[in-house]
Design a protein around this motif. Structure first.
Motif, mmCIF file in Angstrom:
data_model
loop_
_atom_site.group_PDB
_atom_site.id
_atom_site.type_symbol
_atom_site.label_atom_id
_atom_site.label_comp_id
_atom_site.label_asym_id
_atom_site.label_seq_id
_atom_site.Cartn_x
_atom_site.Cartn_y
_atom_site.Cartn_z
ATOM 1 N N GLY A 78 0.277 12.299 -1.923
ATOM 2 C CA GLY A 78 -0.443 12.190 -3.188
ATOM 3 C C GLY A 78 -0.699 13.530 -3.845
ATOM 4 O O GLY A 78 -0.476 14.587 -3.262
ATOM 5 N N TRP B 269 -8.751 0.272 -1.622
ATOM 6 C CA TRP B 269 -7.760 -0.290 -0.712
ATOM 7 C C TRP B 269 -8.425 -0.777 0.576
ATOM 8 O O TRP B 269 -8.088 -1.852 1.093
ATOM 9 N N ALA C 140 -0.916 9.135 2.886
ATOM 10 C CA ALA C 140 -1.247 9.094 1.460
ATOM 11 C C ALA C 140 -1.711 10.471 0.968
ATOM 12 O O ALA C 140 -1.379 10.877 -0.147
ATOM 13 N N GLN D 113 -8.959 5.313 -1.946
ATOM 14 C CA GLN D 113 -8.744 4.578 -0.698
ATOM 15 C C GLN D 113 -9.876 3.595 -0.391
ATOM 16 O O GLN D 113 -9.666 2.615 0.321
ATOM 17 N N ASN E 101 -4.097 7.052 5.841
ATOM 18 C CA ASN E 101 -4.783 8.053 5.017
ATOM 19 C C ASN E 101 -4.070 9.401 5.044
ATOM 20 O O ASN E 101 -3.944 10.064 4.012
ATOM 21 N N TRP F 182 0.835 -1.194 0.000
ATOM 22 C CA TRP F 182 0.000 0.000 0.000
ATOM 23 C C TRP F 182 0.877 1.254 0.000
ATOM 24 O O TRP F 182 0.595 2.220 -0.700
ATOM 25 N N TYR G 293 -3.812 14.464 -5.159
ATOM 26 C CA TYR G 293 -5.256 14.367 -5.355
ATOM 27 C C TYR G 293 -5.846 15.760 -5.504
ATOM 28 O O TYR G 293 -5.485 16.675 -4.778
ATOM 29 N N ASN H 109 0.968 4.245 -2.799
ATOM 30 C CA ASN H 109 0.509 5.579 -2.411
ATOM 31 C C ASN H 109 1.655 6.560 -2.177
ATOM 32 O O ASN H 109 1.455 7.606 -1.563
#
Length: 117
Positions: A63, A78, A59, A75, A56, A26, A65, A30
């Motif tokens: 990330g 995942w 990430a 997520q 979280n 993971w 995003y 990420n």
């Protein structure tokens, strides 16, 4: 890193089953490399819980995003996979325990009945 990612939104601060069960995989997926510490024997027994709790946030920080909804959609996959893996893991452990209890009871019963003859 853009301004909006500097502060982690409250709505993403929750448990991540994907980070817990698939920790280092993971993490690579990420761009968060702290879960690689799960490759250290014994230390990993504690660190997997940190990965699940903080995954979280890690990430989100690493990330790119565009918004929270996109992040949560990624997520969610995942999380689903991690939860399924956790259920399978617990089921296998329960089956092993039941198996060994039954075998132990059969052996103990056979030994015990041998002493009474």
């Amino acid at each position: 890193m853009e301004e909006y990612q500097m502060n982690t939104p409250e709505e993403i601060k929750h448990w991540n089953w994907g980070a817990f069960m698939f920790n280092w995989i993971w993490g690579i997926g990420n761009k968060s490399y702290l879960p690689l510490l799960c490759l250290i024997p014994v230390f990993n027994l504690v660190w997997i819980f940190f990965c699940g709790a903080k995954g979280n946030e890690w990430a989100w920080e690493k990330g790119d995003y565009k918004d929270v909804e996109t992040f949560m959609a990624v997520q969610k996959t995942w999380n689903r996979a991690g939860l399924v893996q956790f259920i399978i893991f617990c089921s296998v452990i329960a089956i092993y325990i039941i198996f060994f209890v039954v075998i132990g009871a059969a052996i103990f019963g056979a030994v015990r009945s041998g002493y009474s003859n």
